[in-house]
Scaffold this active site. Structure first.
Site, PDB file in Angstrom:
ATOM      1  N   CYS A 166       2.614   3.160   9.644  1.00  0.00           N
ATOM      2  CA  CYS A 166       2.885   4.464   9.027  1.00  0.00           C
ATOM      3  C   CYS A 166       3.310   5.489  10.071  1.00  0.00           C
ATOM      4  CB  CYS A 166       1.630   4.940   8.295  1.00  0.00           C
ATOM      5  SG  CYS A 166       1.849   6.562   7.569  1.00  0.00           S
ATOM      6  N   GLY A 222      10.169  -4.509   2.891  1.00  0.00           N
ATOM      7  CA  GLY A 222      11.157  -3.479   3.219  1.00  0.00           C
ATOM      8  C   GLY A 222      12.472  -3.669   2.493  1.00  0.00           C
ATOM      9  N   PRO A 249       0.852  -1.194   0.000  1.00  0.00           N
ATOM     10  CA  PRO A 249       0.000   0.000   0.000  1.00  0.00           C
ATOM     11  C   PRO A 249       0.882   1.236   0.000  1.00  0.00           C
ATOM     12  CG  PRO A 249       0.078  -0.986   2.197  1.00  0.00           C
ATOM     13  CD  PRO A 249       0.839  -1.906   1.289  1.00  0.00           C
ATOM     14  N   LYS A 270      -0.396  -5.026   8.954  1.00  0.00           N
ATOM     15  CA  LYS A 270       0.927  -4.645   8.435  1.00  0.00           C
ATOM     16  C   LYS A 270       1.593  -3.775   9.491  1.00  0.00           C
ATOM     17  CE  LYS A 270       3.179  -2.363   4.492  1.00  0.00           C
ATOM     18  NZ  LYS A 270       3.493  -0.994   4.894  1.00  0.00           N
ATOM     19  N   GLY A 303       7.303  -2.514  -2.430  1.00  0.00           N
ATOM     20  CA  GLY A 303       6.686  -1.209  -2.552  1.00  0.00           C
ATOM     21  C   GLY A 303       7.339  -0.390  -3.641  1.00  0.00           C
ATOM     22  N   ARG A 304       8.365   0.370  -3.245  1.00  0.00           N
ATOM     23  CA  ARG A 304       8.960   1.317  -4.183  1.00  0.00           C
ATOM     24  C   ARG A 304       9.514   0.664  -5.431  1.00  0.00           C
ATOM     25  NH1 ARG A 304      12.293   3.828   0.656  1.00  0.00           N
ATOM     26  NH2 ARG A 304      12.086   1.619   1.222  1.00  0.00           N
TER      27      ARG A 304
END
Ligand SMILES: Cc1cc2nc3c(=O)[nH]c(=O)nc-3n(C[C@H](O)[C@H](O)[C@H](O)COP(=O)(O)O)c2cc1C
Length: 353
Positions: free
Chosen positions: A118, A231, A35, A158, A252-253
């Site tokens: 977050c 990560g 996300p 998460k 993610g990225r």
């Protein structure tokens, strides 16, 4: 839940119906796209689906309050093609979390995921996200409330491995154990702490050191739980190298910035054929989606911005990006811009060959 009987497509395992409810029991979490706020919106997810049929896709985080009070079609609406897609929620009030989870489940999401990772100030002010690593009892209550409300749609968590001066071995295990006792079976762990003071959210994704070993240890010591590693996974080779000792990986990225990674996921992770056999074919497959949304008044750039990295580090890749960013933002820009970007990229690549 609908008026018409659902039908299962053998090809996609997707139940189609009024809201395209997904058979969540079939969810496979071996590979997921994380996300990411402002990034993994519905257009991004529809684009990612031209690259991988099987990866589990996550929404941006929505607060429980936004889901309850906001414009639901705008916030929650998605195209059935995006399935399986999980809705990520943030919040710290179990009653509100229950309400939001029920709405998400009714909307047809395949999974509801609680954000306990977050670190932004906005999130801390609302007392949710990573600061909930300090309140594992509350997390377990949030999970129970959400799962009771979501029915047979699974609710997952998460998290980070800790915050600030917490001892990760204690903080992560407390979080997981209390929620597992409540019934949670699937945890995605961003394998670094969040430092709530002094680091920006961006720095919090890079500066605190990664500890993949702790996540593997968690899986070894809690083998009945599903543990997904997240990560710093740079690409698919790296993700596959690190997949041992856990049940799956979340990128993610890397997946967003270099979406071509996703083109190999179905074959290399799931052992099935990808929906398209090349980046160009994936772009072509996205065009009907673009046309449909353009007809609804969505700006081209709101969709093509997610495709900028598709030809990253390839001949013509910069030209692709430039045509999309310069011409794609113009008023009235349509799919001809995408075709022009493809043509210019292909010509540049041919010259470089
Ligand atoms: C732009 C951006 C937005 C993010 N938004 C969220 C979010 O809404 N919810 C969440 O749990 N994590 C969010 N994250 C964190 C990612 O889900 C992921 O845990 C983190 O980037 C580490 O994975 P990676 O190294 O593969 O990128 C965000 C990350 C980025 C880069």
């Amino acid at each position: 839940m609908g008026e018409t009987a659902p039908s299962v497509s053998p090809d996609s395992d997707i139940v189609t119906g009024p809201r395209a409810r997904y058979v969540s029991a079939m969810l496979d979490r071996r590979f997921s796209v994380a996300p990411m706020m402002d990034w993994t919106d519905r257009h991004c997810r529809a684009f990612h689906r031209t690259l991988t049929r099987r990866a589990l896709l996550y929404s941006e985080m929505l607060t429980a309050d936004a889901v309850i009070h906001g414009d639901r079609e705008k916030l929650l609406g998605f195209d059935p093609v995006e399935q399986p897609v999980a809705l990520q929620l943030g919040g710290s009030d179990p009653a509100k979390m229950a309400q939001a989870a029920r709405i998400g489940a009714d909307w047809g999401y395949a999974e509801i995921n609680l954000n306990i990772g977050c670190p932004s100030d906005r999130v801390q002010a609302g007392r949710f996200g990573a600061c909930l690593m300090r309140e594992p009892e509350l997390v377990a209550s949030l999970w129970s409330a959400a799962q009771d409300a979501a029915g047979n749609v699974p609710v997952t968590i998460k998290s980070r491995i800790g915050v600030d001066d917490q001892e990760p071995r204690e903080a992560l295990y407390a979080l997981v154990d209390l929620s597992a006792r409540a019934g949670c079976r699937s945890f995605t762990v961003h394998a670094r702490k969040a430092w709530l003071e002094g680091l920006s959210p961006k720095e919090n994704r890079d500066v605190p050191p990664l500890d993949y070993e702790l996540v593997r240890q968690l899986k070894r010591e809690r083998p009945a739980l599903q543990i997904i590693l997240n990560g710093g996974l740079r690409d698919l080779d790296h993700a596959l190298d690190e997949m041992h000792g856990v049940d799956g990986v979340m990128l993610g990225r890397a997946a967003y910035q270099n979406p071509a990674i996703l083109l190999e996921v179905d074959a290399r992770v799931f052992g099935v054929e990808a929906p398209n056999d090349s980046r160009i074919a994936a772009v072509e497959a996205y065009v009907p989606y673009l046309e449909a949304r353009l007809a609804e008044g969505v700006a081209l750039h709101a969709m093509t911005r997610h495709m900028l990295g598709l030809f990253a580090a390839r001949p013509g890749g910069r030209l692709w990006r430039r045509v999309l960013t310069e011409r794609g933002v113009k008023r009235g820009a349509g799919v001809e811009v995408v075709r022009a970007a493809l043509a210019e990229m292909t010509n540049a690549a041919a010259l470089a060959a």
